[in-house]
Design an enzyme around this catalytic site. Structure first.
Site: not given
Lengths: 257, 257
Positions: A55, A89, A91-92, A140, A184
């Site tokens: 993303r 998520c 960022t999504a 992020t 991650k």
């Protein structure tokens, strides 16, 4: 065995990242009032990260939109019986990804609920902190750049959001993405990643943050009640609880702060 | 983004119990060599405990066979693209449940791999302990009664299995199922359940057990390296690693004991 009258189910579009998907499932089960297996809500999880793509990379560099893969996962989950969908998520949830996903889904399946993690979190914060409060955000670079949290919090002017400076954003991003010691890349969380995150958390606290939003679903794997003594807001827990509330409200456990 | 040539996927028939399903997903991700989201193997999880029913209750009292619900879940997962299936539940591997499931699946989908958690665990134990060794078993009453572990270990005569006496089996079962403090009823694990399990673990150790099989998928939620100092065998980890090996062997992480 008794069946409830309405067999709604929760669908988790996982894989973004994979651990965050499993973590969301766990948090749904933990927040469900159930003394036996059979009292749990039906749940489905898809985790196909290769079909979705990164993303942050899309937001910063362009390319094919992860919304396509997310939508395909949504269709799979709906096909199985899911009536409430979540995407664990942060960022999504940036508008360039989440808006087309939401639009496509509204057009094809107007009866399906797609919860918005950031809007649910903003609502939760405003309720949990009724007095003027300063909140810090760890996320992020993609989430910071797209202003998803500041925008969602605009509706609650008594909440002031502070974000790390550019250098600190790089460090937090690195603690998540570094291919050697990033969250991650490594389970359990490496000492390097944890150290960076604790330092950056306390920097925000020094600047006035009374609580911290863990604005990337990998962060709760590192920052917990055991590793840091600041009040934490975990959007995955908020999302898990909202999913239960929208699917079988009677099964939502009382909140434990 | 690169796609691997063969897009195999892992399917988890979860819900038996729900936390064990999420735990299996997590253990698959933790045992996968992946530095980015996109390097993870595709995975699907179903968690529909109401459609499967309680396995121990069926084994002890009869009624409708959980194999039916498990098979329906298997078909859902195959429909999504799963090529390797796992059922993270020891009791479901008792022959009266697992044998009809395996037969139905072999008849309808001979190309699909359905891994047998207990056989995989027996194989793992025999390899990990090449010298004559005594192993203890903690499990539900259903698993003890159906002799799933003793039968699977018959193939490895250098492994001696010891099981708790009747009273201790009741206590372990209670630590899992008690509707007030049992692991299935409470997250995180209650002090009552943990105390019972630690006591019963050390009883087996006193009787000669050099390592313990956590023979119910709820047990690793309580007994971990942090809570007990005996060597533990977690069949969910064994199963997670076997699933990776059968789906994308190059992605299996080196074993960490």
């Amino acid at each position: 065995m008794r069946y409830s009258v309405c067999m709604n189910a929760i669908g988790i579009i996982g894989g973004v990242g994979p651990m965050a998907g499993a973590d969301a499932a766990q948090k749904i089960f933990e927040n469900t009032n159930a003394a036996t297996d059979q009292e749990h809500i039906d749940l489905y999880l898809t985790s196909t990260p290769r079909s979705i793509g990164d993303r942050t990379k899309f937001l910063l560099e362009g390319g094919s939109n992860p919304a396509e893969g997310l939508y395909k996962n949504a269709l799979q989950l709906i096909g199985l019986g899911a009536s409430t969908l979540i995407v664990p998520c942060n960022t999504a949830h940036a508008p360039p990804i989440f808006d087309p996903l939401r639009k496509k889904l509204r057009d094809s399946h107007p009866d399906i609920t797609l919860l918005h993690m950031i809007e649910e979190t903003a609502k939760h914060i405003a309720k949990r902190f009724p007095e003027p409060t300063t909140i810090g955000l760890l996320a992020t670079k993609g989430t910071h750049a797209l202003k998803t949290y500041p925008n969602a919090l605009l509706a609650y002017p008594h909440i002031t959001l502070i974000e790390p400076d550019r250098e600190s954003r790089e460090r937090v991003h690195d603690a998540i993405y570094n291919q050697r010691y990033g969250i991650k890349a490594r389970a359990p969380v490496s000492r390097e990643a944890l150290t960076i995150l604790i330092e950056e958390a306390y920097k925000l606290h020094k600047q006035g943050a009374e609580a911290l939003i863990l604005g990337c679903t990998e962060l709760p794997l590192a920052l917990t009640r055991e590793t840091i003594s600041l009040p934490l807001i975990d959007p995955t827990v908020v999302l898990a609880r909202s999913a239960i509330l929208h699917t079988e409200p009677a099964k939502l456990k009382d909140e434990v702060e």
